[in-house]
Design a protein around this motif. Sequence first.
Motif, PDB file in Angstrom:
ATOM      1  N   GLU A 254       0.967  -1.166   0.109  1.00  0.00           N
ATOM      2  CA  GLU A 254       0.062   0.019   0.046  1.00  0.00           C
ATOM      3  C   GLU A 254       0.924   1.022  -0.106  1.00  0.00           C
ATOM      4  O   GLU A 254       0.483   2.240  -0.491  1.00  0.00           O
ATOM      5  N   ALA A 255       2.071   1.162   0.425  1.00  0.00           N
ATOM      6  CA  ALA A 255       3.012   2.216   0.628  1.00  0.00           C
ATOM      7  C   ALA A 255       3.732   2.584  -0.651  1.00  0.00           C
ATOM      8  O   ALA A 255       4.530   3.303  -0.698  1.00  0.00           O
ATOM      9  N   GLY A 256       3.577   1.691  -1.499  1.00  0.00           N
ATOM     10  CA  GLY A 256       4.163   1.521  -2.904  1.00  0.00           C
ATOM     11  C   GLY A 256       5.659   1.296  -2.805  1.00  0.00           C
ATOM     12  O   GLY A 256       6.398   1.551  -3.735  1.00  0.00           O
ATOM     13  N   ARG A 257       6.037   0.359  -1.797  1.00  0.00           N
ATOM     14  CA  ARG A 257       7.586   0.225  -1.700  1.00  0.00           C
ATOM     15  C   ARG A 257       7.649  -1.155  -2.109  1.00  0.00           C
ATOM     16  O   ARG A 257       9.062  -1.636  -2.530  1.00  0.00           O
ATOM     17  N   GLY A 258       6.849  -2.117  -2.009  1.00  0.00           N
ATOM     18  CA  GLY A 258       7.316  -3.407  -2.355  1.00  0.00           C
ATOM     19  C   GLY A 258       8.014  -4.175  -1.147  1.00  0.00           C
ATOM     20  O   GLY A 258       8.368  -3.496  -0.218  1.00  0.00           O
ATOM     21  N   VAL A 259       8.087  -5.346  -1.249  1.00  0.00           N
ATOM     22  CA  VAL A 259       9.120  -6.342  -0.322  1.00  0.00           C
ATOM     23  C   VAL A 259      10.262  -6.629  -0.715  1.00  0.00           C
ATOM     24  O   VAL A 259      10.450  -7.275  -1.764  1.00  0.00           O
ATOM     25  N   ALA A 260      11.305  -6.622   0.197  1.00  0.00           N
ATOM     26  CA  ALA A 260      12.610  -7.081  -0.170  1.00  0.00           C
ATOM     27  C   ALA A 260      12.933  -8.400   0.067  1.00  0.00           C
ATOM     28  O   ALA A 260      12.263  -9.062   1.037  1.00  0.00           O
ATOM     29  N   SER A 261      13.506  -9.286  -0.954  1.00  0.00           N
ATOM     30  CA  SER A 261      13.890 -10.538  -0.854  1.00  0.00           C
ATOM     31  C   SER A 261      14.930 -10.583  -0.166  1.00  0.00           C
ATOM     32  O   SER A 261      15.538  -9.710   0.397  1.00  0.00           O
ATOM     33  N   PRO A 262      15.318 -11.743   0.716  1.00  0.00           N
ATOM     34  CA  PRO A 262      16.448 -11.842   1.422  1.00  0.00           C
ATOM     35  C   PRO A 262      17.831 -11.301   0.612  1.00  0.00           C
ATOM     36  O   PRO A 262      18.587 -10.791   1.296  1.00  0.00           O
ATOM     37  N   ALA A 263      17.757 -11.773  -0.883  1.00  0.00           N
ATOM     38  CA  ALA A 263      18.856 -11.118  -1.661  1.00  0.00           C
ATOM     39  C   ALA A 263      18.994  -9.774  -1.437  1.00  0.00           C
ATOM     40  O   ALA A 263      20.142  -8.984  -1.326  1.00  0.00           O
ATOM     41  N   GLU A 264      17.894  -9.087  -1.763  1.00  0.00           N
ATOM     42  CA  GLU A 264      17.539  -7.788  -1.569  1.00  0.00           C
ATOM     43  C   GLU A 264      17.987  -7.045  -0.402  1.00  0.00           C
ATOM     44  O   GLU A 264      18.667  -5.915  -0.093  1.00  0.00           O
ATOM     45  N   ALA A 265      17.575  -8.013   0.715  1.00  0.00           N
ATOM     46  CA  ALA A 265      17.700  -7.162   1.985  1.00  0.00           C
ATOM     47  C   ALA A 265      19.467  -7.329   2.281  1.00  0.00           C
ATOM     48  O   ALA A 265      19.810  -6.432   2.917  1.00  0.00           O
ATOM     49  N   ARG A 266      19.989  -8.231   1.898  1.00  0.00           N
ATOM     50  CA  ARG A 266      21.570  -8.308   2.116  1.00  0.00           C
ATOM     51  C   ARG A 266      22.137  -7.226   1.422  1.00  0.00           C
ATOM     52  O   ARG A 266      23.143  -6.254   1.843  1.00  0.00           O
ATOM     53  N   GLN A 267      21.600  -6.779   0.341  1.00  0.00           N
ATOM     54  CA  GLN A 267      22.440  -5.771  -0.416  1.00  0.00           C
ATOM     55  C   GLN A 267      22.024  -4.531   0.449  1.00  0.00           C
ATOM     56  O   GLN A 267      22.869  -3.643   0.333  1.00  0.00           O
ATOM     57  N   ILE A 268      20.920  -4.136   0.759  1.00  0.00           N
ATOM     58  CA  ILE A 268      20.242  -2.883   1.670  1.00  0.00           C
ATOM     59  C   ILE A 268      21.322  -2.760   2.720  1.00  0.00           C
ATOM     60  O   ILE A 268      21.879  -1.706   3.157  1.00  0.00           O
ATOM     61  N   LEU A 269      21.576  -4.018   3.388  1.00  0.00           N
ATOM     62  CA  LEU A 269      22.159  -4.282   4.624  1.00  0.00           C
ATOM     63  C   LEU A 269      23.755  -4.219   4.568  1.00  0.00           C
ATOM     64  O   LEU A 269      24.587  -4.226   5.520  1.00  0.00           O
ATOM     65  N   GLU A 270      24.143  -4.175   3.286  1.00  0.00           N
ATOM     66  CA  GLU A 270      25.542  -4.454   2.933  1.00  0.00           C
ATOM     67  C   GLU A 270      26.056  -5.582   3.550  1.00  0.00           C
ATOM     68  O   GLU A 270      27.339  -5.554   3.960  1.00  0.00           O
ATOM     69  N   ILE A 271      25.615  -6.624   3.472  1.00  0.00           N
ATOM     70  CA  ILE A 271      26.032  -8.090   3.713  1.00  0.00           C
ATOM     71  C   ILE A 271      26.622  -8.912   2.529  1.00  0.00           C
ATOM     72  O   ILE A 271      25.812  -8.904   1.554  1.00  0.00           O
ATOM     73  N   SER A 272      27.800  -9.139   2.462  1.00  0.00           N
ATOM     74  CA  SER A 272      28.256  -9.685   1.277  1.00  0.00           C
ATOM     75  C   SER A 272      27.716 -10.874   0.793  1.00  0.00           C
ATOM     76  O   SER A 272      27.242 -11.688   1.735  1.00  0.00           O
ATOM     77  N   ASN A 273      27.535 -11.234  -0.333  1.00  0.00           N
ATOM     78  CA  ASN A 273      27.148 -12.354  -0.930  1.00  0.00           C
ATOM     79  C   ASN A 273      28.225 -13.398  -0.698  1.00  0.00           C
ATOM     80  O   ASN A 273      29.387 -13.558  -0.576  1.00  0.00           O
ATOM     81  N   GLY A 274      27.375 -14.639  -0.139  1.00  0.00           N
ATOM     82  CA  GLY A 274      28.296 -15.529   0.275  1.00  0.00           C
ATOM     83  C   GLY A 274      28.468 -15.690   1.785  1.00  0.00           C
ATOM     84  O   GLY A 274      29.149 -16.918   2.280  1.00  0.00           O
ATOM     85  N   ARG A 275      28.275 -14.862   2.285  1.00  0.00           N
ATOM     86  CA  ARG A 275      28.679 -14.543   3.745  1.00  0.00           C
ATOM     87  C   ARG A 275      28.023 -15.628   4.592  1.00  0.00           C
ATOM     88  O   ARG A 275      28.413 -16.152   5.682  1.00  0.00           O
ATOM     89  N   ALA A 276      26.605 -15.983   4.160  1.00  0.00           N
ATOM     90  CA  ALA A 276      25.665 -16.836   4.982  1.00  0.00           C
ATOM     91  C   ALA A 276      26.583 -18.284   4.967  1.00  0.00           C
ATOM     92  O   ALA A 276      26.184 -19.207   5.937  1.00  0.00           O
ATOM     93  N   GLU A 277      27.561 -18.619   4.040  1.00  0.00           N
ATOM     94  CA  GLU A 277      28.026 -19.929   3.835  1.00  0.00           C
ATOM     95  C   GLU A 277      29.174 -19.959   5.045  1.00  0.00           C
ATOM     96  O   GLU A 277      29.685 -21.100   5.227  1.00  0.00           O
ATOM     97  N   LYS A 278      29.448 -18.957   5.505  1.00  0.00           N
ATOM     98  CA  LYS A 278      30.708 -18.814   6.443  1.00  0.00           C
ATOM     99  C   LYS A 278      30.078 -19.265   7.970  1.00  0.00           C
ATOM    100  O   LYS A 278      31.082 -19.167   9.014  1.00  0.00           O
ATOM    101  N   LEU A 279      28.947 -19.708   7.777  1.00  0.00           N
ATOM    102  CA  LEU A 279      28.440 -19.867   9.285  1.00  0.00           C
ATOM    103  C   LEU A 279      29.156 -21.113   9.961  1.00  0.00           C
ATOM    104  O   LEU A 279      29.790 -22.099   9.118  1.00  0.00           O
ATOM    105  N   MET A 280      29.334 -21.383  11.215  1.00  0.00           N
ATOM    106  CA  MET A 280      30.068 -22.271  11.881  1.00  0.00           C
ATOM    107  C   MET A 280      29.051 -23.506  12.453  1.00  0.00           C
ATOM    108  O   MET A 280      28.922 -23.287  13.735  1.00  0.00           O
ATOM    109  N   LEU A 281      28.973 -24.279  11.597  1.00  0.00           N
ATOM    110  CA  LEU A 281      27.681 -25.077  11.877  1.00  0.00           C
ATOM    111  C   LEU A 281      28.265 -26.609  12.106  1.00  0.00           C
ATOM    112  O   LEU A 281      27.540 -27.541  12.413  1.00  0.00           O
ATOM    113  N   ASP A 282      29.571 -27.018  11.831  1.00  0.00           N
ATOM    114  CA  ASP A 282      30.186 -28.212  11.911  1.00  0.00           C
ATOM    115  C   ASP A 282      30.331 -28.704  13.375  1.00  0.00           C
ATOM    116  O   ASP A 282      30.498 -27.901  14.255  1.00  0.00           O
TER     117      ASP A 282
END
Length: 282
Positions: A254-282
């Motif tokens: 309604e505000a005419g803005r649309g909704v950011a996808s996760p990829a677009e959110a990462r761009q807005i927040l300046e989180i680098s692509n591939g950063r999610a892969e550096k999680l320490m889950l092993d």
Amino acid sequence: MSKVIITAAICGAEVTKAQQPALPVSAEELALEAKRCVDAGASIIHLHVRNADGSPTQDREIFKKAFIEIRKICDPLPIIQPSTGGAVGMTATERLQAVDLKPEMATLDCGTVNFGDEIFVNDLPLMREFANKMSKLDVVPELECFDISHVISATRLFDEGLLTCHKHFDMVMGIPGAIDGSAKSLVQMVDRIGHKATFTVAGVGRFQTPMMLMAAAMGGHIRVGFEDNIYLSRGVLAESNAQFVEKAVRIAQEAGRGVASPAEARQILEISNGRAEKLMLD
Ligand code: KMH
Ligand code: ZN
């Protein structure tokens, strides 16, 4: 104005199953709820975790399990943003555990504040310790502000050189004892964030919907979810966090803005692509 980033704060530390039967608690429940929210339009999952009895914990292994389950079933992969606030009374060491997993983001609470009848302690030395650790591990903090002075204190961390990343605030409006959920207070907080900074707004309880509307109109982003509010409308419990996300999507559109996808959110927040892969889950 950019597209709206919708954050779903699906669990929190304070709400109980007795108050909200749909509250997700186990890793599997958290993942299913995260998926419902991502499918509805959320791109950030703000995450708290619980012990099996429902009590709040910041245990790294319990966070890890929730991360693994969420990553298994959410597509696209949202930004998983663990809390470092935990619950009132936890020690700094306890609270910081999830940061060791190297998430893309984590919260950083920016000042001591009345939290209902309790005191949520975030003194400057604690804030500096959290900022240092997040910087070192390349974790983008979401700067949680429960009052105007917190915005100033958050800025101080950048002035002192402890943080150099993108400046992203979360204005938490309406905690009893902290700033109220009024339009005037939100405008005053946002007035102080500085050039190029971004902000999201979390309205607590009955303030949730008016704060979503304000955020959409002011160029901000929106946080919703059981952590902040369990009622869809007066006296009507929500059946899922996703219902709040759906409402946020309608408002963004309604505000005419649309909704950011996760990829677009990462761009807005300046989180680098591939950063999610550096999680320490092993
Ligand atoms: N549970 C609150 C005391 C955060 O996630 O960083 C703190 C909180 C903030 O929820
Ligand atoms: Zn939280």
